[in-house]
Design an enzyme around this catalytic site. Structure first.
Site, short mmCIF file in Angstrom:
data_model
loop_
_atom_site.label_atom_id
_atom_site.label_comp_id
_atom_site.label_asym_id
_atom_site.label_seq_id
_atom_site.Cartn_x
_atom_site.Cartn_y
_atom_site.Cartn_z
N TRP A 152 6.97 -6.93 -0.66
CA TRP A 152 5.53 -7.16 -0.65
C TRP A 152 4.81 -6.15 -1.55
O TRP A 152 5.15 -6.03 -2.72
CB TRP A 152 5.00 -7.19 0.79
CG TRP A 152 5.67 -8.23 1.64
CD1 TRP A 152 6.72 -8.06 2.49
CD2 TRP A 152 5.39 -9.65 1.67
NE1 TRP A 152 7.11 -9.25 3.06
CE2 TRP A 152 6.31 -10.24 2.59
CE3 TRP A 152 4.45 -10.47 1.04
CZ2 TRP A 152 6.31 -11.61 2.88
CZ3 TRP A 152 4.44 -11.84 1.33
CH2 TRP A 152 5.36 -12.38 2.24
N SER A 153 3.86 -5.39 -1.03
CA SER A 153 3.01 -4.59 -1.92
C SER A 153 3.66 -3.32 -2.46
O SER A 153 3.05 -2.63 -3.28
CB SER A 153 1.70 -4.23 -1.22
OG SER A 153 0.82 -5.35 -1.25
N VAL A 154 4.86 -3.00 -2.05
CA VAL A 154 5.60 -1.95 -2.76
C VAL A 154 5.77 -2.35 -4.22
O VAL A 154 5.89 -1.51 -5.10
CB VAL A 154 6.96 -1.68 -2.08
CG1 VAL A 154 7.81 -0.71 -2.89
CG2 VAL A 154 6.75 -1.12 -0.67
#
Length: 384
Positions: free
Chosen positions: A66-68
């Site tokens: 995801w937002s990593v």
């Protein structure tokens, strides 16, 4: 106790201990890695790659972080800035002329990286995220919600397209292709933005939190920000006008698409390896991919205050959240990367097991265990 595979320096034994505890506590699967001086002192994994717990998590298991993914996209932009191909103080419209529409002519490249551009919401259909020209054309037509640079609001899905289109206009390559050629490829990192079909068999699909199903959706109101100040959950889960559900992330279309804020696939080893570049002054394993100054840009504070979307106090650097002496970011569901440049350390935790962000302390447990090992390493160095 859960069976943990991999390798670990004895000084960092607390890290696999934490992972085992999380798996014993009900998590499906995951991996953890700690790199110091660009080399792994922890590289461990365990549990299962599926909700039914029939497929063991293996060394090469990967999952959506995801937002990593945002930290990978930011690194691409920093590489271009380091080469002099991208001016962070230039208006975005210098590279992307259509972007000047609707009063966006004064938005700078650095505003995109720092979530201060005023374009936080994705209000198109989920399916349009899979069509790069349509997604970027929609964003180019929007008017900013606030005066760019004056406030921050987490650009959960939009940031990747905004930064990614600038990268594409400069290089002629998609973010995923540029990342593969200039970062993951040279480093030998098993991380991809846009996953080819031949890797599908290695994917651990997200497991919703207990009591939730595949309709579980992202939402900033669920919890705190990534990093030492709170849980990693909401960092990957901003309140966009169009909500993203677990079932969207499970789709083949999501895996194939390049959604540079949210659709990266990797494991803790690959995340920590790539972000070791910013821990080690731009050089890892004899490869210099960034200058020292280029790395320092990641930590240049662009905003400090209450984020309008997350509703909490944050400090934004150029593509990274800033937390004391560290920088990094987390993803919806719990994955995280945290970098401590003063110790040349990168810590990553990657999991397929989602938890409600307000109750999720897993990332902090892994990070604190890594710092325990670091204290032992320091003592050894001092004695030596």
């Amino acid at each position: 106790m859960a069976d943990i595979q991999g390798s670990c320096d004895e000084l960092f034994a607390a890290v696999p201990g934490v992972l085992a505890g999380l798996l014993d506590g009900g998590d499906a699967g995951g991996s953890a890695a700690v790199f110091v001086d660009g080399e792994p002192v922890v590289d461990v994994w365990g549990g299962f790659a599926d909700a039914g717990r029939t497929r063991p998590w293996q060394r090469d298991t990967i999952t959506n972080v995801w937002s990593v993914t945002k930290t990978m996209t930011a690194l691409c932009a920093l590489v271009l800035a380091d080469r002099g191909e991208l001016d962070l103080d230039a208006p975005v419209s210098r590279y992307w002329p259509e972007f000047a529409a609707a009063g966006k002519d004064k938005i700078l490249v650095r505003h995109l990286l720092a979530h201060t551009a005023g374009l936080p919401d994705w209000d198109g259909p989920v399916e349009e995220l899979y069509d790069w020209p349509s997604a970027t054309a929609r964003l180019a037509a929007l008017a900013p919600r606030w005066e760019p640079g004056t406030a921050a609001g987490y650009h959960s899905l939009t940031q990747g397209f905004l930064v990614g289109e600038v990268i594409r206009r400069i290089t002629g390559q998609s973010v995923g292709d540029f990342f593969a050629a200039e970062l993951a490829g040279p480093l030998g990192a098993d991380f991809r933005i846009g996953l080819p079909a031949e890797h599908d068999h290695r994917v651990a699909l997200a497991v919703p939190p207990p009591g939730q199903d595949e309709d579980y959706a992202a939402g900033a109101a669920r919890g705190g920000a990534a990093g030492p100040a709170g849980s990693a959950g909401a960092a990957g889960a901003a309140a966009a006008a169009t909500g993203i559900r677990v079932r969207d992330g499970h789709s083949v279309a999501w895996r194939r698409a390049q959604i540079p804020a949210a659709s990266g696939f990797g494991n803790a080893r690959s995340v920590a390896l790539v972000q070791s570049l910013t821990a080690c002054g731009g050089a890892v394993r004899g490869l210099r991919l960034l200058s020292h100054a280029g790395c320092d840009r990641a930590r240049e504070e662009q905003f400090s205050g209450t984020d309008r979307v997350l509703g909490i106090r944050v400090r934004w650097g150029l593509g990274y959240g800033l937390f004391g002496s560290t920088h990094g970011w987390g993803g919806w569901g719990g994955s995280i990367v945290m970098v401590e440049p003063s110790e040349r350390m990168a810590v990553a935790y990657v999991t397929n097991q989602m938890r409600e962000p307000a109750d999720d302390t897993r990332a902090m447990e892994v990070i604190m265990a890594a710092y325990d090992g670091l204290q032992g390493l320091r003592a050894g160095r001092a004695a030596g």
